[in-house]
Design a protein around this motif. Sequence first.
Motif, PDB file in Angstrom:
ATOM      1  N   ASP A 197       0.818  -1.219   0.000  1.00  0.00           N
ATOM      2  CA  ASP A 197       0.000   0.000   0.000  1.00  0.00           C
ATOM      3  C   ASP A 197       0.850   1.267   0.000  1.00  0.00           C
ATOM      4  O   ASP A 197       0.607   2.195  -0.763  1.00  0.00           O
ATOM      5  N   ASP A 198       1.833   1.315   0.891  1.00  0.00           N
ATOM      6  CA  ASP A 198       2.703   2.487   0.981  1.00  0.00           C
ATOM      7  C   ASP A 198       3.873   2.307   0.021  1.00  0.00           C
ATOM      8  O   ASP A 198       4.699   1.417   0.208  1.00  0.00           O
ATOM      9  N   PRO A 199       3.965   3.138  -1.029  1.00  0.00           N
ATOM     10  CA  PRO A 199       5.050   2.968  -2.001  1.00  0.00           C
ATOM     11  C   PRO A 199       6.426   3.204  -1.417  1.00  0.00           C
ATOM     12  O   PRO A 199       7.418   2.751  -1.969  1.00  0.00           O
ATOM     13  N   ARG A 200       6.483   3.911  -0.288  1.00  0.00           N
ATOM     14  CA  ARG A 200       7.775   4.154   0.366  1.00  0.00           C
ATOM     15  C   ARG A 200       8.176   2.899   1.154  1.00  0.00           C
ATOM     16  O   ARG A 200       7.652   2.624   2.218  1.00  0.00           O
ATOM     17  N   GLY A 201       9.077   2.139   0.614  1.00  0.00           N
ATOM     18  CA  GLY A 201       9.500   0.897   1.252  1.00  0.00           C
ATOM     19  C   GLY A 201       8.643  -0.294   0.887  1.00  0.00           C
ATOM     20  O   GLY A 201       8.709  -1.332   1.541  1.00  0.00           O
ATOM     21  N   ALA A 202       7.833  -0.167  -0.169  1.00  0.00           N
ATOM     22  CA  ALA A 202       6.910  -1.250  -0.543  1.00  0.00           C
ATOM     23  C   ALA A 202       7.649  -2.523  -0.919  1.00  0.00           C
ATOM     24  O   ALA A 202       7.224  -3.631  -0.571  1.00  0.00           O
ATOM     25  N   VAL A 203       8.758  -2.386  -1.650  1.00  0.00           N
ATOM     26  CA  VAL A 203       9.501  -3.569  -2.088  1.00  0.00           C
ATOM     27  C   VAL A 203       9.992  -4.378  -0.886  1.00  0.00           C
ATOM     28  O   VAL A 203       9.863  -5.607  -0.845  1.00  0.00           O
ATOM     29  N   ALA A 204      10.526  -3.668   0.115  1.00  0.00           N
ATOM     30  CA  ALA A 204      11.024  -4.364   1.312  1.00  0.00           C
ATOM     31  C   ALA A 204       9.892  -5.055   2.048  1.00  0.00           C
ATOM     32  O   ALA A 204      10.037  -6.193   2.512  1.00  0.00           O
ATOM     33  N   ARG A 205       8.744  -4.379   2.146  1.00  0.00           N
ATOM     34  CA  ARG A 205       7.618  -4.974   2.884  1.00  0.00           C
ATOM     35  C   ARG A 205       7.060  -6.194   2.163  1.00  0.00           C
ATOM     36  O   ARG A 205       6.757  -7.217   2.790  1.00  0.00           O
ATOM     37  N   VAL A 206       6.898  -6.084   0.855  1.00  0.00           N
ATOM     38  CA  VAL A 206       6.380  -7.219   0.093  1.00  0.00           C
ATOM     39  C   VAL A 206       7.328  -8.409   0.203  1.00  0.00           C
ATOM     40  O   VAL A 206       6.894  -9.556   0.379  1.00  0.00           O
TER      41      VAL A 206
END
Length: 392
Positions: free
Chosen positions: A328-337
């Motif tokens: 949802d939040d594009p800031r840090g989305a890759v790390a979260r996914v």
Amino acid sequence: MSKKELILRRNALFAVFLLPGMTFASWVSRTPEIREILDISTAMMGWIIFGLAFGSIFGLLSANRFILKTGGRFVIISSIIFLSIGLSIISIGILIATSTIVFLGLVLFGVGYGLVEVATNVEGAKLEKIAKKTILPALHASFSAGTLVGAGLGALAIFIQLPIYIHLSFIIVIILTIVWSAYRFIPEGTGKFIITNEKIKTPLKVNLWKEKRTLLICLIVLGMAFAEGSANDWLPLAIVDGFLVEPTIGTAIYAIFLSAMFLGRISGGYFLDKYGRVIVLRILAGLAIIGLTLVILSTNLVFASIGVALWGLGASLGFPVSLSAASDDPRGAVARVGFVSVAGYLAFLVGPPILGIIGEHIGLINAMSIVLVLVIIAGIVSHSAKELKMTD
């Protein structure tokens, strides 16, 4: 890109998404017979399945590095080769009734499985951006369709008493033929572009262990992925052992689970758009809880079959919805996914072998109580998947 090229690329991905599901279900559909051929206990079968978990985790954790260097298409082709070699070694191990060789085959199979799961999702995400429409849920439904095909072919092979090594050899020919026919429509370098682009656009470093919402989403995916993985690894054996039926019946009931998973995924987009993630997750968790309870407590195969259908429907959207919430939040989305993905695949691949070891002492059906508890927890924390309203 022309409309025709887009359609060809989409269809090629649909075909490739089928393959890991079909190969996985082909293995699972014959596990009751494999256990008998190897003459091992349920606990030992759990240790053998750890080979699949070990290889898969290696593939999952190393996939991004390989995609960055070679692109998604090359990794897809390589992963299918790994799957084929793994199935070949498994076939040899079954033919000579040697558990160690089956274990080694599952390790290689797992490496291919982990690699292809990441690479196909990278390709699917890129296609979604180009097409400017939601495609990934349908692609995941294609995976579920692959599991149905694999289970169906497995049931047929059991019915006609086809030796396992011939059955698995036939599956190898199918997957190699499909990937050879489809790969040319998948462009080179897709993964490299996506990963490089994400790194440029998302330089923010986040401490995921301190993000309450991310950790709660991990609990959702842990419960739901464990519910899915446990059925994929153990349902045929659990039905055979728990209800004293033939392997054909166990595989048929496993097909019920897969059909319910497919139905949930192919229709999930409509309900998610209309009602939102939280309501859908709570309803699905409730269905899975009812289904698992029926399977655990019922002594009637018909009621247990209904429970299996509810279990499959309830577990169908937990994984994809959790990944959507993590992004949802594009800031840090890759790390979260990535963080949520690892949690989900750990539950999907590592949890079930542990369940088998416990099932040796209390029975596989009773061991499913652990799955039930985790699904209850997932339902309780489902509010954490609520859509974030981002502002500029």
